[in-house]
Structure formats: C-alpha cells, structure tokens
Enzyme design. Structure first.
Site: not given
Ligand code: FAD
Ligand code: AMP
Length: 475
Positions: A452, A58, A279, A320, A192
């Site tokens: 508004h 962001k 993904g 996640d 996304v």
């Molecule tokens: P994570 O944030 O992945 O945190 C897990 C943590 O656990 C990490 O620090 C990892 O190193 C640590 N860990 C893992 N295993 C161990 C272990 N065994 N011991 C100690 N530590 C460990 N989501 C949104 O809602 N809005 C957004 O705008 C958005 N933008 C995104 C943009 C990008 C480029 C990406 C990659 C993701 C984005 N997401 C967004 C998704 C969002 O980042 C995730 O959904 C979110 O971070 C998940 O949170 P979490 O706590 O499950 O895991």
């Molecule tokens: P998201 O899971 O929303 O982050 O989106 C990932 C996107 O990558 C999905 O829309 C998939 O269809 C696409 N994708 C996965 N594998 C391939 C590939 N080999 N070539 C092009 N697109 C792909």
C-alpha cells in the site's frame, strides 16, 4: 562459418532470435537468417517487433503521452507550464535510436551465444538445405541443417480498394515516421495497432477519425472493458466510427478522399493522411519450395501440429506465421519450446495464459476468458470488480479511470479471466498471468498481501470482491 548446423532458423524476430538463443544455450550449433536491413543498409535483427512494431510504437506512445500530459495533465497537480514545444524530428530520432540500440543488442547476443547471424533471405529446399540470397548481391550461399525453424513473421494486410502510396496512405510502418503531425488523420481499423497509432498522433495534435467495419468495439475484449475504454477514448477526442466499412480511397493533390458504408448510407470523408491498420497476414514469400510438402491454410498460415512441426520432417514453424495471437511474447514462447523439443526436452506453451495488452491511455490488458465466452460455454462463474478511482495510489497519480475485473469459477473458485482497463494495466496483468499459470483461486489472490499504496491493490480488491468482501467499496 561452417555450412552444417544442428538448427537453422529463418527469421530473426521475437520468435526466431529467441529460439536461436535458447538453442545455443542448449549446446546446439545454430544459425539465424534474417533479411531485415536498416536505413544505413546494415543488418537489423529483431523482426517486426524491434524494427517497426512493438518497440518503435511504444517509444512514440511514451513520448506522445508525455507531451500531452505536460500540455494538459500537469495543471491538476498545480504545475503551470507556459509553453510546450513539440520537436517531432527529435521524437522520431529518439525512437530510431532505441530501435538501433536494441537491434544491435540482438547482434551482440548472437555473438555472445556463438550463433551465426546471416543477413539475407533464406529459402528452404526439400533436401533440408537452405539457400540464402543477399540483397544487391548476385552471389548466394547454401547451408544445411538437421532441424529448421520457420519464423518469418507477418506483414500488414493490404486493403485492395485503398492502395498504399507510402506517403498519404500508409501502413503501420509509415505511421511510425510521419515527419509532421497530420491535421486530419484517418485510421482504418480499430484493432490494437489502429488504436495505438491513432492515439500517438491524436496526442500530438491530429484530429483523428477511426473507421471500423464492425459494430462492436474491441470484440475480443471483455464487454465491460471495451465499453469503458470506448467511453474514455471518445472523451479524449478520438472519433471512433463503428459499423463504418471503408470501400474506396483516392489521393488527389496530397489529400485522401475516403468512402465508407455506414448501414445503408454511403459516406465520404477527407484526410491529410490515412493509416490502413486492418490486421496482419503471415509472410511466406520464397520461404520454402512447393516440393517440401509444407502446407498453408486458407489464410496463408503454415500448418503445424501441437509440437509446432510442419508437414516436413524436422521442420517447425513459430510466431506470427502460424495461427494464434500475433504477439511477440507468444512467438518467443513458441520459439523457446521448439528449441527445447529439438534438444530432447519436454516443453509446453499454455495458450490460455497469453496476456493481451493494448498500450493506449487507458491501457487495456487481459488474460484468460471473457465473461461473454464463459457464458457462451455455460461455465458457472462469479465476478469481482474494483475501480481505480477507489485506490489511493490512482488518486495520487490523477489516473482514476478504469477498473480490474476478476472472473472465477463459481464452485472451484479457480481464476478463469482477469480484465484490466486503467493505469499500468500492462504491468498489473503479470500478477494475473502468474496466478492463472499456478491455477490460483480468487481466494489465493485475496489472501496475498499487496503493498500500500499501489495500483496492484485494485487487483487485490477485485479478488476480494469476488466473494463480496472488498474493503474500499460497498459490496
Ligand atoms: P517477425 O517479428 O515479423 O519477424 C520475422 C522476421 O523474419 C522479419 O525480420 C522478416 O524480415 C524475416 N524474414 C521473413 N522471411 C524471411 C526469409 N525467407 N529469410 C530471412 N528472413 C525472413 N506484439 C506485442 O506482443 N506487443 C506489442 O506491443 C506489439 N506492438 C506492435 C505494434 C505494431 C505497429 C506492429 C506492426 C506489431 C506489433 N506487435 C506487438 C506484434 C509483434 O510485432 C509480432 O507479433 C511479432 O513481431 C511476431 O514475431 P515473429 O518472430 O513471428 O515475426
Ligand atoms: P486487428 O486485426 O485487431 O488489427 O484489427 C483490424 C480491424 O480492422 C478489425 O477490427 C476489422 O474489422 C477492421 N477492418 C477490416 N477491414 C475494414 C474496412 N474495409 N473498413 C473498416 N474497418 C475494417
């Protein structure tokens, strides 16, 4: 630091750190183990979201948006700018500062709440002990807990025929740190992350091609929204190729040669940089021993029941690493609910009201079901749509693309979905989430006074349009 806790959380992302804070608020003795370190080798809690996800993306989306609007958006306001200079190093440094401030902030919150933050890698054993390994250190530590929350998050899904070299072919983390603007940038995946990162570099000057295997664009979004967004992205110059399945890539002399299938045809294309954004997958490396009995599904997600309990007693999983939308706010809400359940409270997460946001320009946001989903389930519906072009505020901002669409039940009038493409959709969706959380009808929104001139008037008018009484359009 004692070795016995009420709760130990493995993972300090939005799922884990928020669960830790809520647990501590409820009087539970809490530790949070997180392995992430920053470039200086310091612990950096906040997970993917703060370090390499939501926040840095962001920051760059905002900077690149300002760059583009200064370059080409100001003339519409009667402002001439003679020279605009891009300082990419400054832009990246600003992003890094924001990340550092926010991750340090989590450290401060841990301290303020009496939470023990342990910067290491945790592994859960069958006797409920957790051993912690420290990077670059042979010593390890073992702690015990009555309750454990696994919040280890996710990692980018690799595409085997397109291996990362972390220079030319990168994942989302690499794409947040290109030291110069690539001339030709390829993005695999129009999800996304691919769309957001593709937008950043297009605005900064790259010629961006997005290769997407599916024929449909943003299939999870409402059809009206995906159609409108695709049109707007293409107009901006994002070359989005649908039905383009990447089959291989080779890096030669700093260039990437990509092959993809489009229908029956094989195509090839050359890029200076390639982002693989197909993904994310759950991350569970050395998270728990096999004899804990914790199970994963075919895709690697930890299996849980409706209370986020795993197959091991008193061990929960959130965020996640379990199924559901891979979104920070979903992870946090699960974390809060689990901490509250452990403390003996009743807690519930309503997955029907998780908002989805794509921070492109136009922004896209929705909550609830799409028209396609509702039609598939034969739910009788009525819809109302209102374009931003008909609101005074959007005109004043020169941000007239997009609309708000509200879907309500035909007979009960309960709002079942709200879909927005347009300016500040990420903020506007909050009203829709609240309305759905309160089981509001479209009539409730229609009778709510909206200031508004604001963009939120488009939400109001869309609610009025459900019963064909929008004021600023012919119904
Ligand atoms: P994570 O944030 O992945 O945190 C897990 C943590 O656990 C990490 O620090 C990892 O190193 C640590 N860990 C893992 N295993 C161990 C272990 N065994 N011991 C100690 N530590 C460990 N989501 C949104 O809602 N809005 C957004 O705008 C958005 N933008 C995104 C943009 C990008 C480029 C990406 C990659 C993701 C984005 N997401 C967004 C998704 C969002 O980042 C995730 O959904 C979110 O971070 C998940 O949170 P979490 O706590 O499950 O895991
Ligand atoms: P998201 O899971 O929303 O982050 O989106 C990932 C996107 O990558 C999905 O829309 C998939 O269809 C696409 N994708 C996965 N594998 C391939 C590939 N080999 N070539 C092009 N697109 C792909």
């Amino acid at each position: 630091m004692s070795d016995q806790y009420d709760i130990v959380i493995i993972g300090g992302g939005p799922g884990g750190y928020v669960a830790a804070i809520r647990a501590a608020q409820l009087g539970l003795k809490t530790a949070c183990i997180d392995s992430t370190r920053n470039a200086e080798g310091k612990g950096s809690p906040g997970g993917t979201c703060l370090n390499v996800g939501c926040i840095p993306s962001k920051a760059l989306l905002d900077s690149s948006e300002r760059y583009e609007s200064t370059r080409i958006g100001l003339s519409a306001h009667g402002i001439e700018v003679s020279e605009v200079t891009l300082r990419i190093d400054e832009m990246l440094a600003r992003k890094d500062r924001i990340v550092n401030e926010l991750t340090s902030g989590i450290g401060m919150l841990f301290k303020a709440n009496g939470i023990d933050y342990i910067n290491g890698h945790g592994t859960l054993h069958a006797d409920h002990s957790i051993s912690i390994a420290f990077e670059g250190d042979d010593k390890s530590k073992t702690i015990k807990a009555k309750h454990i929350i696994l919040a280890s998050g996710s990692e980018p899904t690799p595409l085997p025929p397109v291996p990362f070299d972390n220079e030319v072919v990168v994942d989302s983390t690499g794409a947040l740190a290109f030291s110069e603007v690539p001339t030709r940038l390829g993005v695999i995946g129009a999800g996304v992350i691919g769309l957001e990162l593709g937008s950043v570099w297009r605005r900064l000057g790259s010629e961006v091609t997005v290769l997407e295997a599916l024929k449909d664009f943003l299939p999870a979004a409402d059809k009206n929204v995906s159609r409108d967004a695709l049109r707007q992205f293409k107009k901006q110059g994002l070359d989005i190729k649908l039905g383009a399945k990447v089959t291989s890539a080779e890096v030669k002399k700093g260039k990437c040669f990509v092959e993809y299938e489009s229908g029956d045809e094989k195509q090839s294309v050359e890029f200076d940089r390639l982002i693989v954004a197909i993904g994310r997958r759950p991350f569970t490396d050395q998270l728990f021993d096999d004899d804990t009995g914790i199970k994963k599904d075919k895709r690697g997600f930890i299996q849980i029941d409706e209370n986020n309990l795993t197959a091991m007693k008193n061990v929960y999983a959130v965020g996640d690493v379990v199924t559901g939308p891979m979104l920070a706010h979903k992870a946090s809400e699960e974390g809060v609910a689990v901490a509250e359940r452990i403390a003996g409270h009743k807690a519930h997460v309503d997955f029907n009201t998780v908002p989805w946001v794509i921070y492109t320009h136009p922004e896209i946001a929705w909550v609830g079901q799409t028209e396609q989903q509702l039609k598939e389930s034969s739910t009788p519906i009525k819809t109302g749509m209102f374009s931003f072009a008909a609101t005074g505020r959007a005109k004043a901002m020169n941000e007239t693309g997009g609309f708000v669409k509200i879907i309500a039940h035909e007979t009960t009038d309960q709002i079942l979905g709200v879909h927005i493409v347009g300016p500040h959709a990420s903020e506007l969706i909050a009203e829709a989430v609240l309305a759905m959380e309160y089981r509001a009808s479209s009539e409730d929104l229609a009778r709510t006074i909206h200031a508004h001139p604001t963009l939120s008037e488009a939400v109001h008018e869309a609610a009025l349009a459900v019963t064909k009484r929008a004021i600023h359009k012919a119904n």
